[in-house]
Design a protein around this motif. Sequence first.
Motif, PDB file in Angstrom:
ATOM      1  N   MET A 153     -14.943  76.833  14.546  1.00 37.77           N
ATOM      2  CA  MET A 153     -13.797  76.465  15.354  1.00 37.77           C
ATOM      3  C   MET A 153     -12.631  77.375  14.996  1.00 37.77           C
ATOM      4  N   ILE A 154     -11.937  77.839  16.005  1.00 38.95           N
ATOM      5  CA  ILE A 154     -10.750  78.663  15.795  1.00 38.95           C
ATOM      6  C   ILE A 154      -9.548  77.732  15.747  1.00 38.95           C
ATOM      7  N   PHE A 155      -8.776  77.883  14.713  1.00 36.94           N
ATOM      8  CA  PHE A 155      -7.602  77.026  14.539  1.00 36.94           C
ATOM      9  C   PHE A 155      -6.459  77.540  15.384  1.00 36.94           C
ATOM     10  N   MET A 156      -5.898  76.680  16.163  1.00 44.82           N
ATOM     11  CA  MET A 156      -4.737  77.021  16.962  1.00 44.82           C
ATOM     12  C   MET A 156      -3.497  76.698  16.140  1.00 44.82           C
ATOM     13  N   GLY A 157      -2.614  77.628  15.966  1.00 45.90           N
ATOM     14  CA  GLY A 157      -1.458  77.469  15.103  1.00 45.90           C
ATOM     15  C   GLY A 157      -0.395  76.527  15.602  1.00 45.90           C
ATOM     16  N   ASP A 158      -0.621  75.869  16.736  1.00 41.25           N
ATOM     17  CA  ASP A 158       0.413  74.997  17.280  1.00 41.25           C
ATOM     18  C   ASP A 158       0.226  73.535  16.903  1.00 41.25           C
ATOM     19  N   GLN A 159      -0.684  73.250  15.985  1.00 38.13           N
ATOM     20  CA  GLN A 159      -0.894  71.875  15.562  1.00 38.13           C
ATOM     21  C   GLN A 159       0.266  71.414  14.686  1.00 38.13           C
ATOM     22  N   LYS A 160       0.804  70.269  15.015  1.00 35.96           N
ATOM     23  CA  LYS A 160       1.843  69.651  14.200  1.00 35.96           C
ATOM     24  C   LYS A 160       1.346  68.279  13.778  1.00 35.96           C
ATOM     25  N   LEU A 161       1.756  67.851  12.600  1.00 34.68           N
ATOM     26  CA  LEU A 161       1.405  66.517  12.120  1.00 34.68           C
ATOM     27  C   LEU A 161       2.664  65.704  11.899  1.00 34.68           C
ATOM     28  N   THR A 162       2.619  64.445  12.324  1.00 32.30           N
ATOM     29  CA  THR A 162       3.707  63.531  12.016  1.00 32.30           C
ATOM     30  C   THR A 162       3.643  63.215  10.524  1.00 32.30           C
ATOM     31  N   ASP A 163       4.656  62.547  10.000  1.00 36.78           N
ATOM     32  CA  ASP A 163       4.640  62.157   8.585  1.00 36.78           C
ATOM     33  C   ASP A 163       3.431  61.272   8.277  1.00 36.78           C
ATOM     34  N   ALA A 164       3.141  60.323   9.156  1.00 34.00           N
ATOM     35  CA  ALA A 164       1.997  59.427   8.939  1.00 34.00           C
ATOM     36  C   ALA A 164       0.693  60.215   8.995  1.00 34.00           C
ATOM     37  N   GLU A 165       0.564  61.140   9.953  1.00 31.40           N
ATOM     38  CA  GLU A 165      -0.639  61.959  10.044  1.00 31.40           C
ATOM     39  C   GLU A 165      -0.814  62.815   8.794  1.00 31.40           C
ATOM     40  N   GLU A 171     -18.481  62.259  11.888  1.00 33.69           N
ATOM     41  CA  GLU A 171     -19.851  62.457  12.354  1.00 33.69           C
ATOM     42  C   GLU A 171     -20.750  61.389  11.767  1.00 33.69           C
ATOM     43  N   ALA A 172     -21.103  60.451  12.603  1.00 37.67           N
ATOM     44  CA  ALA A 172     -22.011  59.366  12.201  1.00 37.67           C
ATOM     45  C   ALA A 172     -21.516  58.660  10.941  1.00 37.67           C
ATOM     46  N   GLY A 173     -20.221  58.386  10.902  1.00 34.72           N
ATOM     47  CA  GLY A 173     -19.654  57.648   9.776  1.00 34.72           C
ATOM     48  C   GLY A 173     -19.276  58.489   8.578  1.00 34.72           C
ATOM     49  N   LEU A 174     -19.419  59.814   8.672  1.00 33.04           N
ATOM     50  CA  LEU A 174     -19.026  60.709   7.593  1.00 33.04           C
ATOM     51  C   LEU A 174     -17.854  61.564   8.083  1.00 33.04           C
ATOM     52  N   VAL A 175     -16.743  61.484   7.367  1.00 32.47           N
ATOM     53  CA  VAL A 175     -15.546  62.231   7.739  1.00 32.47           C
ATOM     54  C   VAL A 175     -15.597  63.593   7.050  1.00 32.47           C
ATOM     55  N   ILE A 176     -15.536  64.640   7.867  1.00 27.10           N
ATOM     56  CA  ILE A 176     -15.587  66.002   7.345  1.00 27.10           C
ATOM     57  C   ILE A 176     -14.333  66.768   7.755  1.00 27.10           C
ATOM     58  N   VAL A 177     -14.013  67.772   6.967  1.00 30.64           N
ATOM     59  CA  VAL A 177     -12.841  68.609   7.195  1.00 30.64           C
ATOM     60  C   VAL A 177     -13.257  69.792   8.063  1.00 30.64           C
ATOM     61  N   LEU A 178     -12.524  70.021   9.137  1.00 31.29           N
ATOM     62  CA  LEU A 178     -12.732  71.201   9.974  1.00 31.29           C
ATOM     63  C   LEU A 178     -11.728  72.294   9.630  1.00 31.29           C
ATOM     64  N   ILE A 179     -10.521  71.881   9.254  1.00 29.93           N
ATOM     65  CA  ILE A 179      -9.476  72.823   8.849  1.00 29.93           C
ATOM     66  C   ILE A 179      -8.974  72.387   7.483  1.00 29.93           C
ATOM     67  N   GLY A 180      -9.184  73.237   6.484  1.00 30.65           N
ATOM     68  CA  GLY A 180      -8.762  72.922   5.128  1.00 30.65           C
ATOM     69  C   GLY A 180      -7.248  72.879   4.994  1.00 30.65           C
ATOM     70  N   LYS A 181      -6.806  72.222   3.957  1.00 25.39           N
ATOM     71  CA  LYS A 181      -5.376  72.055   3.708  1.00 25.39           C
ATOM     72  C   LYS A 181      -4.658  73.402   3.616  1.00 25.39           C
ATOM     73  N   GLU A 182      -5.204  74.333   2.844  1.00 21.65           N
ATOM     74  CA  GLU A 182      -4.559  75.632   2.670  1.00 21.65           C
ATOM     75  C   GLU A 182      -4.481  76.389   3.991  1.00 21.65           C
ATOM     76  N   ASP A 183      -5.570  76.343   4.773  1.00 21.43           N
ATOM     77  CA  ASP A 183      -5.574  77.012   6.077  1.00 21.43           C
ATOM     78  C   ASP A 183      -4.567  76.375   7.025  1.00 21.43           C
ATOM     79  N   PHE A 184      -4.493  75.050   7.003  1.00 17.96           N
ATOM     80  CA  PHE A 184      -3.543  74.357   7.873  1.00 17.96           C
ATOM     81  C   PHE A 184      -2.111  74.778   7.544  1.00 17.96           C
ATOM     82  N   PHE A 185      -1.752  74.728   6.257  1.00 22.65           N
ATOM     83  CA  PHE A 185      -0.374  75.055   5.884  1.00 22.65           C
ATOM     84  C   PHE A 185      -0.086  76.543   6.020  1.00 22.65           C
TER      85      PHE A 185
END
Length: 124
Positions: free
Chosen positions: A1-13, A62-76
């Motif tokens: 998956m290609i990360f789009m740089g326009d993702q924003k997260l609220t404080d709760a997210e 995925e079938a009850g298992l939560v996986i990371v698609l974009i790592g924390k370092e990549d996101f920030f």
Amino acid sequence: MIFMGDQKLTDAELKFAEIIWANAPLKSSELVRLCETALKWKKSTTYTMLKRLDEKGIFRNEAGLVIVLIGKEDFFSEQSKRFVAETFEGSLPRFVAAFTRTKKLSKTEIEELYRLIEAHEGDS
């Protein structure tokens, strides 16, 4: 998956994402327990938030298992690039100049910046 740089997260997210990044991969039932403890959320709130961040392409359930698609370092990293692009017309030197107007860099920070520059010299 290609990360789009326009993702924003609220404080709760962001608080929710931090829990996942710190514990992934994890069962969705474990995520519910962690969110009950850390955020005082009900099961429905946790699943609603998980669906929201799944739609943003950051995590996947995925079938009850939560996986990371974009790592924390990549996101920030993407968030930082976006901030510099929007605020300083993409100029890292302008960002550093603005940052250091009110905060002096320590010798250690300056040395670290030199190391980063040398490590990425010639990168496009």
